[in-house]
Design an enzyme around this catalytic site. Structure first.
Site: not given
Length: 492
Positions: A176, A251, A285, A386
């Site tokens: 996906k 992750e 990331c 983040e």
């Protein structure tokens, strides 16, 4: 305009609902593609196909060497189509064409690497059994049907980190991709069919996470779910996957400290501080957006950063002079802008950027200027959370012990890097930092042979390397008694 359907059981199909989604070029907001928009029904169909193929299809009879041959053929096809795949990736994400070309090189390498491991994993480990006249063997077998949910920032690269080891292990997969950047994953799914992967081994379902992704996480017919993305969604996947106690690989991003000690190679450290953040407009990331600079060189380092950042050329990723493209979407730019305001409210000093560009040619895209904050402290949200944009926060530190304590204070633990010439410090700091990857006099380096993953809330499990292959296997112990005889323990 490109039109794409979903791949389920070897066939390209519309969504059962008939719905479609427009894919937008973040450079100018133009529609570049229309794709099928699936839901739980489509996800279930792909799972059924993957389950049948794994349990009863020809895939379960294919040897490791044959899987390796197919993966190597796919690697070669990706190399042959490197330029067209790179162009498609840059259209979809807005990143520079040169970055996308580098991505395609890495993707081909990843499929080639796991092609080499596909046969090796089947050899097993002979165990020196302590019981006389017995033999003992530990083998690895494919875990089964794998749901694989990949993000929008590196669509095909992140997909390859999941696809290649799963296929090498002998699993069947339901991919996906992000609903906003599916195009290159669809193309590589086509290439997988072209090189000979059997029907049902690779399926690619399009649609949002709360339907297509949720079905993959919840389904009892899925044996493993692999997800790369945000921590909130990651926690939901953990809860959903508990329904059949499926294996989980996550992750979930990071807030990655980049530490500059006073004895660093100054000019190189400045260069890598930029490299650590501004590729793909900071939508990485592992971005080293949390810059920590020793006090004695802080002001000089910030001045050098500012001078370089002022010269970053933003624009169309297909223009060879462009160094940084747009953010992925209007919604994501709004999130970055919200963090800029939070930083200002909490007392950070804006040195550069903090706004959209004025260039009239960039107004239709989702651009944001390279942004630099100083006077940042450990408790600020811009330091701990983040941002996922072209933003650097700079903190001062005075001692090694101080910077290590602060660097490790984050709830994340994906990656970190530091710069020093002191070999004793290299030993101490690299071991003290609690992160899945630590770079020494370098930053943002990846290769297929090395494992990737995080400590703490950056996730669980590993991608890449042998560890990435092992995630897609179960370990079976086979013990044989060669001289079985009655024990006469009971009822004698």
């Amino acid at each position: 305009m490109i039109k794409k359907n979903m791949l389920i059981n070897g066939k390209w199909v519309d969504a059962v609902s008939g719905k479609t989604r427009q894919i937008i070029n973040p450079f100018n907001s133009e529609v570049i593609a229309e794709v099928a928009e699936g839901d739980r029904t489509d996800s279930k169909a792909a799972i059924v196909a993957a389950r049948n193929t794994f349990d009863r299809g020809e895939w379960s009879k294919i040897t490791g060497s044959e899987r390796g041959r197919l993966l190597f053929s796919l690697s070669q096809r990706i190399r042959e189509e490197q330029e067209s795949l790179a162009e498609l990736e840059s259209l979809d994400t807005g990143k520079t064409l040169e970055e996308s070309r580098l991505d395609m090189d890495q993707i081909a390498d990843i499929f080639g690497y796991y092609a080499g491991l596909a046969e090796e994993m089947m050899r097993g480990e002979v165990i020196d059994a302590p019981i006389p006249d017995t033999s003992s063997l530990a083998i690895r077998e494919p875990v089964g049907v794998c749901g694989q949910i990949s993000p929008w920032n590196y669509p095909l690269l992140q997909a390859s980190w999941k696809m290649a080891p799963a296929l090498a292990a002998g699993c069947t997969i339901v991919m996906k991709p992000s609903e906003i950047t599916p195009l290159t994953t669809l193309r590589v799914s086509e290439l997988a069919m072209e090189v000979g992967f059997p029907d049902g081994v690779v399926s690619t379902v399009l649609g949002p996470g709360d339907t297509v992704g949720a079905e993959l996480a919840e389904s009892p017919d899925v044996d493993l779910i692999s997800f790369t993305g945000g921590i909130i969604t990651g926690k939901k996947i953990v809860q959903a996957a508990s329904g059949n106690v499926k294996k989980i690989a996550l992750e979930l991003g990071g807030k990655n400290p980049h530490i500059i000690f006073a004895d660093a190679d100054f000019d190189t450290a400045v260069d890598y501080a930029l490299n650590g953040v501004f590729f793909h407009a900071g939508q990485i990331c592992s971005a080293g957006a949390r810059l920590m600079v020793e006090s004695s060189i802080h002001d000089r380092f910030v001045a050098a950063l500012k001078s370089r950042m002022e010269k970053i050329r933003i624009g169309n990723g297909f223009d060879e002079s462009t160094q940084m493209g747009p953010l992925i979407s209007q919604a994501h730019r709004a999130k970055v802008e919200a963090y800029i305001q939070i930083a200002l409210d909490e007392g950070a000093k804006l040195v550069l950027g903090g706004k959209r560009p004025d260039d009239p040619q960039l107004q239709k895209g989702f651009f944001y200027m390279p942004t630099l904050f100083t006077d940042c402290t450990n408790d600020m949200r811009i330091v701990q959370e983040e941002v996922f944009g072209p933003v650097i926060s700079v903190e001062k530190f005075d001692t090694e012990a101080e910077v290590l304590e602060r660097a490790n204070s984050t709830t994340y633990g994906l990656s970190a890097g530091f710069w020093t010439r002191d070999p004793d410090r290299i030993y101490r700091v690299s071991r003290a930092l609690r992160f899945g990857t630590v770079w020494v006099n370098d930053f943002n380096v990846y290769f297929p042979q090395a494992p990737w993953g995080g400590y703490k809330q950056s996730g669980m499990g590993r991608e890449l390397g042998r560890a990435g292959l092992e995630e897609y296997t179960e370990v079976k112990h086979i013990c044989q008694n060669h001289k079985a005889a009655p024990m006469n323990w009971f009822g004698v």
